[in-house]
Design an enzyme around this catalytic site. Structure first.
Site, PDB file in Angstrom:
ATOM      1  N   CYS A   1      39.470  39.052  40.897  1.00 33.75           N
ATOM      2  CA  CYS A   1      40.546  39.574  41.578  1.00 33.75           C
ATOM      3  C   CYS A   1      39.732  40.858  41.976  1.00 33.75           C
ATOM      4  CB  CYS A   1      41.458  40.233  40.469  1.00 33.75           C
ATOM      5  SG  CYS A   1      40.836  41.508  39.314  1.00 33.75           S
TER       6      CYS A   1
ATOM      7  N   CYS B   1      38.024  43.202  39.184  1.00 26.54           N
ATOM      8  CA  CYS B   1      36.845  42.746  38.759  1.00 26.54           C
ATOM      9  C   CYS B   1      35.862  42.600  39.785  1.00 26.54           C
ATOM     10  CB  CYS B   1      37.225  41.426  38.396  1.00 26.54           C
ATOM     11  SG  CYS B   1      37.885  41.522  36.743  1.00 26.54           S
TER      12      CYS B   1
ATOM     13  N   GLU C   1      35.888  38.430  33.683  1.00 24.51           N
ATOM     14  CA  GLU C   1      34.732  39.066  34.294  1.00 24.51           C
ATOM     15  C   GLU C   1      34.448  40.409  33.719  1.00 24.51           C
ATOM     16  OE1 GLU C   1      36.850  36.508  37.618  1.00 24.51           O
ATOM     17  OE2 GLU C   1      37.530  37.813  36.040  1.00 24.51           O
TER      18      GLU C   1
END
Length: 252
Positions: A208, A211, A182
């Protein structure tokens, strides 16, 4: 699509096969069914033995019996010699068009998630391969996959000490040099001067926390993920506060 012309060899069977080949069907055989490209139409001329019929049914072929209806089952097309070439060709064409119109296309979620899955195959991370695609107005504007930064040694070449020591999940994160999919999709858009504001990001793995913050701050309004991330409770709460939609789409 696979069209199988079954029955004993005959001029009519050869003619129908040649007609389909002239209409962009690829000639094939029962011996290479597992190697046929699914984005092409194929025509197979075969005797129609029980083994051949079994293989063709498993491959979801359209079974057409030419001149011999004894082995035909309900729903299978029978073309008789007395039909004549023109009538036989028309019957076959109509059946093919009817079957083609039944074929389903992947919806937009499936389409973009599968493209993200293909992007993940470019990953050089040795622990987990992840791909991401940013879409706006149903148009791909950026892609990314996880791996070490541009111009540095790839993870699979020893570039990331954490991955190359096969560290346990959730440990030694400060040693990881790999950028996430990402993150790379967002920074690639920035690198090329493309705005992702108002876009949707598809990722093969739920983002996560780091991101997630990047997704929020760059103006992406929706996140679609395939596989859940075990430590994403905080990320999901953050998305909720920021009014970023998040949902799961599992690949079929």
């Amino acid at each position: 699509m696979i069209v199988a012309l079954l029955g004993p060899d005959s001029n009519l069977k050869t003619l129908l096969k040649d007609q389909l080949v002239s209409r962009s069907f690829y000639a094939a055989s029962c011996d290479n069914l597992d190697r046929l490209e699914t984005d092409k139409n194929h025509v197979i001329a075969a005797a129609g033995s029980p083994r051949e019929v079994e293989l063709l049914k498993a491959a979801r072929g359209v079974l057409v019996w030419v001149g011999d209806s004894r082995a035909a089952e309900d729903g299978e097309l029978v073309v008789r010699f007395e039909d004549g070439e023109e009538s036989a060709g028309e019957k076959l064409s109509q059946r093919i068009l009817r079957e083609i119109r039944k074929q389903e296309r992947p919806d937009w979620d499936e389409y973009f998630m599968k493209i993200a899955q293909v992007a993940s195959m470019r990953s050089n991370c040795i622990k987990r391969k992840v791909g991401a695609v940013i879409v706006r107005d149903r148009r791909i504007i950026s892609t990314g996959y996880n791996g070490t930064p541009r111009g540095t040694l790839n993870c699979n070449e020893g570039g990331c000490p954490r991955c190359n020591s096969l560290a346990n999940s959730g440990t030694r994160l400060d040693e990881c040099l790999c950028s996430h999919a990402e993150e790379n999709a967002i920074t690639q858009a920035a690198y090329h001067g493309v705005s992702v504001k108002g876009g949707t990001i598809y990722s093969t793995f739920a983002p996560c926390l780091m991101c997630s913050k990047m997704i929020i701050n760059c103006g992406i309004v929706e996140v679609v993920f395939n596989v859940d991330y075990p430590l994403n409770e905080t990320s999901f709460k953050l998305f909720e506060q920021a009014a970023v939609r998040i949902r799961q789409h599992r690949l079929t």
